[in-house]
Write a protein that holds these residues in place. Structure first.
Motif, PDB file in Angstrom:
ATOM      1  N   LEU A   1      33.678 -24.099  20.637  1.00 38.84           N
ATOM      2  CA  LEU A   1      34.175 -22.958  21.409  1.00 38.84           C
ATOM      3  C   LEU A   1      33.270 -21.736  21.301  1.00 38.84           C
ATOM      4  CD1 LEU A   1      38.014 -23.148  20.713  1.00 38.84           C
ATOM      5  CD2 LEU A   1      36.770 -23.941  22.736  1.00 38.84           C
ATOM      6  N   ASP A   2      32.482 -21.642  20.250  1.00 35.61           N
ATOM      7  CA  ASP A   2      31.593 -20.488  20.092  1.00 35.61           C
ATOM      8  C   ASP A   2      30.175 -20.762  20.616  1.00 35.61           C
ATOM      9  OD1 ASP A   2      30.749 -22.232  18.127  1.00 35.61           O
ATOM     10  OD2 ASP A   2      30.779 -20.742  16.504  1.00 35.61           O
ATOM     11  N   TYR A   3      30.019 -21.848  21.385  1.00 33.16           N
ATOM     12  CA  TYR A   3      28.715 -22.205  21.948  1.00 33.16           C
ATOM     13  C   TYR A   3      28.210 -21.074  22.850  1.00 33.16           C
ATOM     14  CZ  TYR A   3      25.065 -24.931  24.222  1.00 33.16           C
ATOM     15  OH  TYR A   3      23.856 -25.381  24.697  1.00 33.16           O
ATOM     16  N   ARG A   4      26.914 -20.787  22.745  1.00 30.58           N
ATOM     17  CA  ARG A   4      26.292 -19.726  23.542  1.00 30.58           C
ATOM     18  C   ARG A   4      25.041 -20.254  24.218  1.00 30.58           C
ATOM     19  NH1 ARG A   4      26.749 -14.238  20.761  1.00 30.58           N
ATOM     20  NH2 ARG A   4      24.543 -14.077  21.242  1.00 30.58           N
ATOM     21  N   ILE A   5      24.774 -19.717  25.377  1.00 27.76           N
ATOM     22  CA  ILE A   5      23.516 -19.964  26.086  1.00 27.76           C
ATOM     23  C   ILE A   5      22.807 -18.621  26.152  1.00 27.76           C
ATOM     24  CG2 ILE A   5      22.463 -20.589  28.298  1.00 27.76           C
ATOM     25  CD1 ILE A   5      24.969 -22.324  28.849  1.00 27.76           C
ATOM     26  N   GLU A   6      21.532 -18.603  25.808  1.00 27.04           N
ATOM     27  CA  GLU A   6      20.757 -17.366  25.919  1.00 27.04           C
ATOM     28  C   GLU A   6      19.629 -17.559  26.916  1.00 27.04           C
ATOM     29  OE1 GLU A   6      19.844 -14.982  22.577  1.00 27.04           O
ATOM     30  OE2 GLU A   6      21.554 -15.757  21.416  1.00 27.04           O
ATOM     31  N   THR A   7      19.443 -16.573  27.761  1.00 22.94           N
ATOM     32  CA  THR A   7      18.341 -16.509  28.712  1.00 22.94           C
ATOM     33  C   THR A   7      17.596 -15.213  28.407  1.00 22.94           C
ATOM     34  OG1 THR A   7      19.573 -15.304  30.405  1.00 22.94           O
ATOM     35  CG2 THR A   7      19.793 -17.723  30.421  1.00 22.94           C
ATOM     36  N   PRO A   8      16.519 -14.912  29.092  1.00 24.35           N
ATOM     37  CA  PRO A   8      15.797 -13.679  28.751  1.00 24.35           C
ATOM     38  C   PRO A   8      16.654 -12.411  28.745  1.00 24.35           C
ATOM     39  CG  PRO A   8      14.432 -15.053  30.132  1.00 24.35           C
ATOM     40  CD  PRO A   8      15.787 -15.721  30.063  1.00 24.35           C
ATOM     41  N   ARG A   9      17.568 -12.267  29.720  1.00 27.13           N
ATOM     42  CA  ARG A   9      18.371 -11.034  29.792  1.00 27.13           C
ATOM     43  C   ARG A   9      19.840 -11.221  29.468  1.00 27.13           C
ATOM     44  NH1 ARG A   9      17.772  -8.859  35.634  1.00 27.13           N
ATOM     45  NH2 ARG A   9      18.094 -11.057  36.068  1.00 27.13           N
ATOM     46  N   LEU A  10      20.287 -12.466  29.338  1.00 32.97           N
ATOM     47  CA  LEU A  10      21.718 -12.740  29.283  1.00 32.97           C
ATOM     48  C   LEU A  10      22.138 -13.549  28.061  1.00 32.97           C
ATOM     49  CD1 LEU A  10      22.167 -13.934  32.990  1.00 32.97           C
ATOM     50  CD2 LEU A  10      22.554 -11.623  32.091  1.00 32.97           C
ATOM     51  N   VAL A  11      23.390 -13.396  27.715  1.00 28.22           N
ATOM     52  CA  VAL A  11      24.086 -14.277  26.780  1.00 28.22           C
ATOM     53  C   VAL A  11      25.305 -14.801  27.531  1.00 28.22           C
ATOM     54  CG1 VAL A  11      25.380 -14.442  24.628  1.00 28.22           C
ATOM     55  CG2 VAL A  11      23.333 -13.014  24.730  1.00 28.22           C
TER      56      VAL A  11
ATOM     57  N   LEU B   1      33.829 -22.619  31.300  1.00 28.41           N
ATOM     58  CA  LEU B   1      33.803 -21.333  31.995  1.00 28.41           C
ATOM     59  C   LEU B   1      33.126 -20.322  31.075  1.00 28.41           C
ATOM     60  CD1 LEU B   1      34.607 -19.503  34.395  1.00 28.41           C
ATOM     61  CD2 LEU B   1      36.798 -19.120  33.231  1.00 28.41           C
ATOM     62  N   PHE B   2      31.974 -19.835  31.518  1.00 26.14           N
ATOM     63  CA  PHE B   2      31.194 -18.859  30.761  1.00 26.14           C
ATOM     64  C   PHE B   2      31.287 -17.484  31.416  1.00 26.14           C
ATOM     65  CE2 PHE B   2      28.895 -22.853  30.013  1.00 26.14           C
ATOM     66  CZ  PHE B   2      28.614 -22.801  28.660  1.00 26.14           C
ATOM     67  N   THR B   3      31.274 -16.443  30.611  1.00 31.73           N
ATOM     68  CA  THR B   3      31.019 -15.093  31.097  1.00 31.73           C
ATOM     69  C   THR B   3      29.576 -14.794  30.758  1.00 31.73           C
ATOM     70  OG1 THR B   3      33.297 -14.382  30.749  1.00 31.73           O
ATOM     71  CG2 THR B   3      31.632 -12.642  30.870  1.00 31.73           C
ATOM     72  N   PHE B   4      28.799 -14.358  31.764  1.00 26.31           N
ATOM     73  CA  PHE B   4      27.435 -13.967  31.437  1.00 26.31           C
ATOM     74  C   PHE B   4      27.401 -12.461  31.236  1.00 26.31           C
ATOM     75  CE2 PHE B   4      27.453 -14.970  36.018  1.00 26.31           C
ATOM     76  CZ  PHE B   4      26.877 -13.867  36.630  1.00 26.31           C
ATOM     77  N   ARG B   5      26.758 -12.087  30.130  1.00 23.88           N
ATOM     78  CA  ARG B   5      26.743 -10.704  29.653  1.00 23.88           C
ATOM     79  C   ARG B   5      25.312 -10.211  29.510  1.00 23.88           C
ATOM     80  NH1 ARG B   5      31.939  -9.964  27.558  1.00 23.88           N
ATOM     81  NH2 ARG B   5      31.347  -8.067  26.470  1.00 23.88           N
ATOM     82  N   ASP B   6      25.139  -8.910  29.724  1.00 24.89           N
ATOM     83  CA  ASP B   6      23.854  -8.263  29.484  1.00 24.89           C
ATOM     84  C   ASP B   6      23.557  -8.373  27.987  1.00 24.89           C
ATOM     85  OD1 ASP B   6      22.262  -5.828  28.555  1.00 24.89           O
ATOM     86  OD2 ASP B   6      22.023  -5.687  30.733  1.00 24.89           O
ATOM     87  N   LYS B   7      22.418  -8.968  27.648  1.00 20.47           N
ATOM     88  CA  LYS B   7      22.080  -9.201  26.246  1.00 20.47           C
ATOM     89  C   LYS B   7      21.922  -7.890  25.476  1.00 20.47           C
ATOM     90  CE  LYS B   7      19.203 -12.663  25.244  1.00 20.47           C
ATOM     91  NZ  LYS B   7      17.938 -13.412  25.018  1.00 20.47           N
ATOM     92  N   ALA B   8      21.312  -6.888  26.094  1.00 16.99           N
ATOM     93  CA  ALA B   8      21.056  -5.622  25.399  1.00 16.99           C
ATOM     94  C   ALA B   8      22.315  -4.774  25.242  1.00 16.99           C
ATOM     95  CB  ALA B   8      19.977  -4.833  26.137  1.00 16.99           C
ATOM     96  N   LYS B   9      23.140  -4.725  26.270  1.00 18.25           N
ATOM     97  CA  LYS B   9      24.323  -3.846  26.257  1.00 18.25           C
ATOM     98  C   LYS B   9      25.610  -4.569  25.886  1.00 18.25           C
ATOM     99  CE  LYS B   9      22.376  -0.985  29.902  1.00 18.25           C
ATOM    100  NZ  LYS B   9      22.511  -0.591  31.302  1.00 18.25           N
ATOM    101  N   ASP B  10      25.598  -5.883  25.856  1.00 20.23           N
ATOM    102  CA  ASP B  10      26.771  -6.721  25.605  1.00 20.23           C
ATOM    103  C   ASP B  10      27.938  -6.369  26.534  1.00 20.23           C
ATOM    104  OD1 ASP B  10      28.131  -8.835  24.374  1.00 20.23           O
ATOM    105  OD2 ASP B  10      29.164  -7.458  23.024  1.00 20.23           O
ATOM    106  N   GLU B  11      27.612  -6.150  27.821  1.00 21.53           N
ATOM    107  CA  GLU B  11      28.687  -5.925  28.783  1.00 21.53           C
ATOM    108  C   GLU B  11      28.716  -7.066  29.784  1.00 21.53           C
ATOM    109  OE1 GLU B  11      27.738  -1.970  30.165  1.00 21.53           O
ATOM    110  OE2 GLU B  11      26.629  -2.768  31.852  1.00 21.53           O
TER     111      GLU B  11
END
Length: 190
Positions: free
Chosen positions: A6-16, A70-80
């Motif tokens: 459940l805590d699996y994350r995907i990271e891209t250059p700008r997103l989590v 179902l993922f929420t994609f968030r700004d990596k720097a601002k975590d929004e």
């Protein structure tokens, strides 16, 4: 990957990207208040925040059963939060769907999020193909799909019903070999 935690994350250059949660209800509610936001979606504008809570309530169960992510994609720097993307079993195959909050559209976030989800699909889950549909008039969604290598398959004239009218949908797909070829081509262009 046997089971996706459940805590699996995907990271891209700008997103989590991480599992969507009820705590994001205000974010989704705000997106749905923008005129036209729900026009190309299978779901109508919710009438209450409780309606949204009910929808997200089954996300952990689907995740643990391996039925949908179902993922929420968030700004990596601002975590929004910026938007949502789903990879789920539907209509006999795996399908992706996505949306970006209207305040953040046009910055390439959905394209980047879909790229991360495709890597998860093909390398993490070992899927053979992923499909997606969009309202035929939604050129922005089509562009996101095509930038990630999806190819047009067919038009479904009565794709889904919205407010008593049929909306035509375009169906696109990408298979693992096409995705690998696209990845290889972009790596050699660097």
């Amino acid at each position: 990957m046997d089971s996706v935690p459940l805590d699996y994350r995907i990271e891209t250059p700008r997103l989590v990207l991480r599992m969507s949660a009820k705590e994001e209800t205000d974010f989704v509610w705000d997106a749905t208040r923008h005129p036209g936001f729900n026009d190309g979606m299978l779901w109508n504008m919710p009438e209450s925040k409780e309606e949204l809570d009910e929808f997200v309530g089954n996300v952990p169960e689907r995740w643990l059963s391996g039925d949908g992510y179902l993922f929420t994609f968030r700004d990596k720097a601002k975590d929004e939060p910026l938007g949502r993307i789903v990879l789920e079993r539907r209509c006999g195959g795996w399908n992706a769907g996505f949306w970006t909050h209207p305040r953040y559209q046009g910055a390439g976030y959905a394209t980047e999020a879909l790229g991360g989800v495709l890597e998860f699909a093909f390398e993490g889950l070992g899927l053979k193909a992923v499909g997606a549909c969009h309202a035929e008039w939604n050129v922005a969604s089509r562009a996101v799909l095509e930038r990630n290598g999806f190819r047009f398959k067919l038009r479904i004239e009565e794709g889904f019903e919205k407010d008593g009218e049929w909306i035509a949908q375009d169906s696109l797909s990408i298979n693992r070999d096409q995705w690998l070829a696209l990845r290889q081509a972009s790596a050699s262009n660097r």
